[in-house]
Motif scaffolding. Structure first.
Motif, mmCIF file in Angstrom:
data_model
loop_
_atom_site.group_PDB
_atom_site.id
_atom_site.type_symbol
_atom_site.label_atom_id
_atom_site.label_comp_id
_atom_site.label_asym_id
_atom_site.label_seq_id
_atom_site.Cartn_x
_atom_site.Cartn_y
_atom_site.Cartn_z
ATOM 1 N N ALA A 1 0.832 -1.202 0.000
ATOM 2 C CA ALA A 1 0.000 0.000 0.000
ATOM 3 C C ALA A 1 0.866 1.252 0.000
ATOM 4 O O ALA A 1 0.573 2.229 -0.699
ATOM 5 N N ARG A 2 1.961 1.242 0.793
ATOM 6 C CA ARG A 2 2.846 2.405 0.858
ATOM 7 C C ARG A 2 3.543 2.644 -0.480
ATOM 8 O O ARG A 2 3.601 3.785 -0.974
ATOM 9 N N VAL A 3 4.060 1.573 -1.087
ATOM 10 C CA VAL A 3 4.763 1.718 -2.365
ATOM 11 C C VAL A 3 3.811 2.215 -3.447
ATOM 12 O O VAL A 3 4.160 3.090 -4.254
ATOM 13 N N MET A 4 2.582 1.685 -3.468
ATOM 14 C CA MET A 4 1.608 2.140 -4.463
ATOM 15 C C MET A 4 1.228 3.592 -4.222
ATOM 16 O O MET A 4 1.062 4.367 -5.174
ATOM 17 N N ARG A 5 1.077 3.985 -2.960
ATOM 18 C CA ARG A 5 0.723 5.370 -2.640
ATOM 19 C C ARG A 5 1.855 6.323 -3.043
ATOM 20 O O ARG A 5 1.602 7.398 -3.598
ATOM 21 N N GLU A 6 3.112 5.949 -2.760
ATOM 22 C CA GLU A 6 4.246 6.812 -3.075
ATOM 23 C C GLU A 6 4.413 7.003 -4.581
ATOM 24 O O GLU A 6 4.866 8.059 -5.027
ATOM 25 N N ARG A 7 4.041 6.003 -5.354
ATOM 26 C CA ARG A 7 4.195 6.065 -6.818
ATOM 27 C C ARG A 7 2.884 6.334 -7.536
ATOM 28 O O ARG A 7 2.813 6.204 -8.751
ATOM 29 N N ASP A 8 1.857 6.652 -6.766
ATOM 30 C CA ASP A 8 0.548 7.019 -7.314
ATOM 31 C C ASP A 8 0.001 5.930 -8.242
ATOM 32 O O ASP A 8 -0.494 6.218 -9.338
ATOM 33 N N ILE A 9 0.074 4.672 -7.793
ATOM 34 C CA ILE A 9 -0.507 3.547 -8.524
ATOM 35 C C ILE A 9 -1.846 3.238 -7.870
ATOM 36 O O ILE A 9 -1.906 2.875 -6.701
ATOM 37 N N ARG A 10 -2.924 3.376 -8.620
ATOM 38 C CA ARG A 10 -4.264 3.230 -8.054
ATOM 39 C C ARG A 10 -5.082 2.228 -8.862
ATOM 40 O O ARG A 10 -4.976 2.177 -10.089
ATOM 41 N N GLY A 11 -5.899 1.451 -8.161
ATOM 42 C CA GLY A 11 -6.815 0.535 -8.815
ATOM 43 C C GLY A 11 -8.148 1.204 -9.056
ATOM 44 O O GLY A 11 -8.418 2.303 -8.555
ATOM 45 N N SER A 12 -8.969 0.569 -9.861
ATOM 46 C CA SER A 12 -10.300 1.100 -10.109
ATOM 47 C C SER A 12 -11.213 0.741 -8.951
ATOM 48 O O SER A 12 -11.029 -0.268 -8.283
ATOM 49 N N THR A 13 -12.197 1.582 -8.704
ATOM 50 C CA THR A 13 -13.151 1.352 -7.618
ATOM 51 C C THR A 13 -14.560 1.346 -8.182
ATOM 52 O O THR A 13 -14.863 2.025 -9.171
ATOM 53 N N ARG A 14 -15.408 0.550 -7.540
ATOM 54 C CA ARG A 14 -16.809 0.520 -7.951
ATOM 55 C C ARG A 14 -17.528 1.719 -7.367
ATOM 56 O O ARG A 14 -17.479 1.967 -6.169
ATOM 57 N N ARG A 15 -18.202 2.440 -8.220
ATOM 58 C CA ARG A 15 -18.940 3.608 -7.758
ATOM 59 C C ARG A 15 -20.359 3.220 -7.382
ATOM 60 O O ARG A 15 -20.860 2.165 -7.746
ATOM 61 N N LYS A 16 -20.982 4.095 -6.676
ATOM 62 C CA LYS A 16 -22.342 3.844 -6.228
ATOM 63 C C LYS A 16 -23.265 3.654 -7.416
ATOM 64 O O LYS A 16 -23.204 4.391 -8.388
ATOM 65 N N HIS A 17 -24.116 2.652 -7.313
ATOM 66 C CA HIS A 17 -25.030 2.348 -8.417
ATOM 67 C C HIS A 17 -25.997 3.505 -8.661
ATOM 68 O O HIS A 17 -26.544 4.073 -7.727
ATOM 69 N N ARG A 18 -26.160 3.820 -9.939
ATOM 70 C CA ARG A 18 -27.119 4.846 -10.333
ATOM 71 C C ARG A 18 -28.096 4.228 -11.312
ATOM 72 O O ARG A 18 -27.704 3.612 -12.298
ATOM 73 N N SER A 19 -29.357 4.369 -11.040
ATOM 74 C CA SER A 19 -30.374 3.775 -11.897
ATOM 75 C C SER A 19 -30.321 4.391 -13.280
ATOM 76 O O SER A 19 -30.193 5.600 -13.443
ATOM 77 N N LEU A 20 -30.399 3.529 -14.314
ATOM 78 C CA LEU A 20 -30.309 4.010 -15.681
ATOM 79 C C LEU A 20 -31.601 4.671 -16.136
ATOM 80 O O LEU A 20 -31.597 5.742 -16.731
ATOM 81 N N THR A 21 -32.746 4.024 -15.882
ATOM 82 C CA THR A 21 -34.028 4.568 -16.333
ATOM 83 C C THR A 21 -35.058 4.452 -15.232
ATOM 84 O O THR A 21 -35.051 3.501 -14.450
ATOM 85 N N PRO A 22 -35.977 5.391 -15.149
ATOM 86 C CA PRO A 22 -37.039 5.303 -14.143
ATOM 87 C C PRO A 22 -38.088 4.283 -14.553
ATOM 88 O O PRO A 22 -38.225 3.966 -15.737
ATOM 89 N N PRO A 23 -38.832 3.759 -13.595
ATOM 90 C CA PRO A 23 -39.888 2.811 -13.945
ATOM 91 C C PRO A 23 -41.051 3.512 -14.642
ATOM 92 O O PRO A 23 -41.261 4.711 -14.489
ATOM 93 N N ASP A 24 -41.771 2.706 -15.410
ATOM 94 C CA ASP A 24 -42.975 3.223 -16.060
ATOM 95 C C ASP A 24 -44.127 3.108 -15.058
ATOM 96 O O ASP A 24 -44.637 2.031 -14.801
ATOM 97 N N LYS A 25 -44.519 4.235 -14.485
ATOM 98 C CA LYS A 25 -45.531 4.220 -13.420
ATOM 99 C C LYS A 25 -46.918 3.867 -13.943
ATOM 100 O O LYS A 25 -47.788 3.458 -13.172
ATOM 101 N N LYS A 26 -47.150 4.023 -15.238
ATOM 102 C CA LYS A 26 -48.462 3.722 -15.791
ATOM 103 C C LYS A 26 -48.675 2.228 -16.013
ATOM 104 O O LYS A 26 -49.808 1.765 -16.101
#
Length: 247
Positions: A88-113
């Motif tokens: 973790a220290r070596v990656m932090r010192e050399r700015d090596i970062r992994g990808s992170t999962r972001r909070k889920h965002r709904s793509l489309t709203p439901p059809d209320k009708k």
């Protein structure tokens, strides 16, 4: 190493170390202790550089997706122990970062009708026989030409993608096209459950009509509950992490 120690180290070829220490009012033992410490620091730096090279290779091989946990797991898999905090220290010192999962965002709203179909899965994402329970969803991926919308159907018995479709929009067509591919490949049992969320793509008239034509059973989770379609959401999360979209 301080400037005084550097001066003694630079001039020791011209003058005795004892004389230099007396002139500078410094104990000889302090100089030798600093000399040993400098050698140890150089050895640690060399070891960190070698570890950083190994981390960089693993990080690039993962398409820049692996973080500390996965990088740490690779040497352990090969039988070599490396401290996780050091990685973790070596990656932090050399700015090596992994990808992170972001909070889920709904793509489309439901059809209320539209009246939603009942939840026939009830969070039981297991099936003993292929072609009896499918889960599906639609997501978006960034490309050089804009957003690409990808719909797929996943067989809960085999955990394989059995149908997919792509489009530049997220209306009903991608979900219907993916379902047609699944049906065209064969293997669907009569009354197979087709489970999704309550997005407008899956509550639309064209999609529901196609479900009836193929004599399948539609199932929908509750509004706003991603856990009711967790198998499909988990598949998207893993796919995006592996291809490095980071969205």
């Amino acid at each position: 190493m301080s400037e005084l120690y550097r001066f003694i180290h630079a001039e020791k070829a011209n003058y005795p170390i004892g004389l230099l220490c007396r002139v500078l009012h410094m104990a000889r033992s302090s100089y030798y202790a600093c000399l040993e410490g400098e050698a140890a620091r150089r050895a640690r730096q060399s070891a960190d550089d070698a570890l950083a090279h190994e981390i960089t290779v693993l990080h690039l091989a993962s398409r820049r997706t692996y973080g500390v946990a996965r990088i740490h797991a690779e040497p352990r898999r090969l039988g070599r122990r490396v401290n996780r905090k050091r990685i973790a220290r070596v990656m932090r010192e050399r700015d090596i970062r992994g990808s992170t999962r972001r909070k889920h965002r709904s793509l489309t709203p439901p059809d209320k009708k539209a009246t939603p179909a009942p939840d026939l899965i009830d969070r039981d994402f297991h099936a003993d026989t292929p072609g009896t329970k499918l889960v599906g969803d639609i997501t978006y991926l960034p490309t050089a030409e804009g957003w690409l919308y990808l719909a797929c159907w996943l067989d809960l018995a085999t955990r394989k993608v059995v149908g997919y479709a792509m489009a530049d929009h997220h209306r009903a067509e991608p979900g219907v096209d993916a379902l047609d591919m699944t049906h065209g490949r064969g293997g669907l049992e009569p009354g197979c459950v087709i489970h999704s969320d309550r997005g407008s793509e899956y509550t639309s008239t064209p999609f529901r009509a196609r479900i009836r034509e193929l004599r399948l059973r539609q199932s929908c989770g509750r509004t706003g509950s991603c856990f009711d379609n967790a198998a499909a959401k988990s598949f998207w999360a893993l796919l995006k992490e592996e291809i490095g979209t980071r969205i």
